[in-house]
Write a protein that holds these residues in place. Structure first.
Motif, PDB file in Angstrom:
ATOM      1  N   UNK A 203      41.113  33.912  49.737  1.00  0.00           N
ATOM      2  CA  UNK A 203      40.431  32.622  49.935  1.00  0.00           C
ATOM      3  C   UNK A 203      40.224  31.837  48.643  1.00  0.00           C
ATOM      4  N   UNK A 204      40.978  32.161  47.620  1.00  0.00           N
ATOM      5  CA  UNK A 204      40.924  31.424  46.347  1.00  0.00           C
ATOM      6  C   UNK A 204      42.261  31.576  45.652  1.00  0.00           C
ATOM      7  N   UNK A 205      42.490  30.789  44.633  1.00  0.00           N
ATOM      8  CA  UNK A 205      43.753  30.892  43.896  1.00  0.00           C
ATOM      9  C   UNK A 205      43.750  32.137  43.014  1.00  0.00           C
ATOM     10  N   UNK A 206      44.926  32.491  42.541  1.00  0.00           N
ATOM     11  CA  UNK A 206      45.058  33.622  41.620  1.00  0.00           C
ATOM     12  C   UNK A 206      44.162  33.427  40.407  1.00  0.00           C
ATOM     13  N   UNK A 207      44.186  32.221  39.820  1.00  0.00           N
ATOM     14  CA  UNK A 207      43.405  31.973  38.609  1.00  0.00           C
ATOM     15  C   UNK A 207      41.903  32.031  38.882  1.00  0.00           C
ATOM     16  N   UNK A 208      41.478  31.535  40.039  1.00  0.00           N
ATOM     17  CA  UNK A 208      40.058  31.630  40.403  1.00  0.00           C
ATOM     18  C   UNK A 208      39.654  33.089  40.597  1.00  0.00           C
ATOM     19  N   UNK A 209      40.541  33.889  41.175  1.00  0.00           N
ATOM     20  CA  UNK A 209      40.239  35.312  41.370  1.00  0.00           C
ATOM     21  C   UNK A 209      40.181  36.037  40.027  1.00  0.00           C
ATOM     22  N   UNK A 210      41.088  35.724  39.119  1.00  0.00           N
ATOM     23  CA  UNK A 210      41.041  36.331  37.780  1.00  0.00           C
ATOM     24  C   UNK A 210      39.699  36.008  37.129  1.00  0.00           C
ATOM     25  N   UNK A 211      39.254  34.771  37.199  1.00  0.00           N
ATOM     26  CA  UNK A 211      37.958  34.390  36.610  1.00  0.00           C
ATOM     27  C   UNK A 211      36.806  35.134  37.264  1.00  0.00           C
ATOM     28  N   UNK A 212      36.856  35.288  38.589  1.00  0.00           N
ATOM     29  CA  UNK A 212      35.800  36.032  39.301  1.00  0.00           C
ATOM     30  C   UNK A 212      35.752  37.477  38.828  1.00  0.00           C
ATOM     31  N   UNK A 213      36.924  38.101  38.680  1.00  0.00           N
ATOM     32  CA  UNK A 213      36.985  39.498  38.259  1.00  0.00           C
ATOM     33  C   UNK A 213      36.541  39.672  36.811  1.00  0.00           C
ATOM     34  N   UNK A 214      36.871  38.704  35.954  1.00  0.00           N
ATOM     35  CA  UNK A 214      36.381  38.760  34.571  1.00  0.00           C
ATOM     36  C   UNK A 214      34.858  38.701  34.557  1.00  0.00           C
ATOM     37  N   UNK A 215      34.270  37.937  35.482  1.00  0.00           N
ATOM     38  CA  UNK A 215      32.817  37.879  35.615  1.00  0.00           C
ATOM     39  C   UNK A 215      32.212  39.193  36.088  1.00  0.00           C
ATOM     40  N   UNK A 216      33.028  40.043  36.716  1.00  0.00           N
ATOM     41  CA  UNK A 216      32.573  41.365  37.168  1.00  0.00           C
ATOM     42  C   UNK A 216      32.858  42.450  36.123  1.00  0.00           C
ATOM     43  N   UNK A 217      33.225  42.048  34.913  1.00  0.00           N
ATOM     44  CA  UNK A 217      33.482  42.945  33.781  1.00  0.00           C
ATOM     45  C   UNK A 217      34.889  43.512  33.733  1.00  0.00           C
ATOM     46  N   UNK A 218      35.849  42.914  34.451  1.00  0.00           N
ATOM     47  CA  UNK A 218      37.256  43.283  34.247  1.00  0.00           C
ATOM     48  C   UNK A 218      37.681  42.681  32.913  1.00  0.00           C
ATOM     49  N   UNK A 219      38.756  43.199  32.348  1.00  0.00           N
ATOM     50  CA  UNK A 219      39.305  42.630  31.118  1.00  0.00           C
ATOM     51  C   UNK A 219      40.801  42.385  31.312  1.00  0.00           C
ATOM     52  N   UNK A 220      41.321  41.374  30.624  1.00  0.00           N
ATOM     53  CA  UNK A 220      42.752  41.061  30.712  1.00  0.00           C
ATOM     54  C   UNK A 220      43.517  41.949  29.741  1.00  0.00           C
ATOM     55  N   UNK A 221      44.571  42.591  30.258  1.00  0.00           N
ATOM     56  CA  UNK A 221      45.458  43.433  29.449  1.00  0.00           C
ATOM     57  C   UNK A 221      46.699  42.648  29.071  1.00  0.00           C
TER      58      UNK A 221
END
Length: 127
Positions: free
Chosen positions: A73-91
């Motif tokens: 229900x959101x774009x890939x980039x919006x989901x990446x931002x949401x996950x970064x807010x949950x403490x994920x990190x970009x590899x």
């Protein structure tokens, strides 16, 4: 007759916190009621699917198998931002406009990918 998937096991220092984190990420899975500090799982549409097992050693190399997510229900980039807010990190950020994907890590360092949505690939705006 072939085999069927029973579950996917992921090593973890803290299985309960991993389940709590992934429960926020996946909308079609829910935490199992019988989780313990040694073994905790998320049940998916076809039964227990993700199982986190307590191990003493730290993760030292890249995962040989990983989960790929496709936002609903959101774009890939919006989901990446949401996950970064949950403490994920970009590899590794392999996004190129509406194509490509981002490789992220969960709080314990397990890699996973966030793919484009089907709408992104087709050039259709999400509502």
């Amino acid at each position: 007759m072939a085999s069927r998937t029973a579950n996917f096991c992921i090593d973890a220092h803290d299985p309960l916190s991993q389940v709590a984190w992934w429960d926020q990420v996946l909308d079609d899975f829910e935490a199992d009621e019988e989780n313990t500090e040694e073994e905790a799982g998320l049940r998916g549409p076809a039964g227990r699917w993700l199982l986190f097992l307590k191990v003493p050693e730290a993760k030292t190399v890249k995962n040989r198998m990983h989960i790929c997510l496709r936002p609903v229900d959101r774009s890939r980039d919006e989901e990446v931002e949401r996950l970064l807010g949950l403490r994920a990190t970009i590899v590794n950020d392999l996004r190129d406009g509406d194509k490509g994907w981002a490789v992220l890590q969960d709080p314990e360092g397990n890699e996973f990918c966030v793919l484009s949505t089907r709408a992104d690939e087709a050039g259709v705006a999400l509502l």
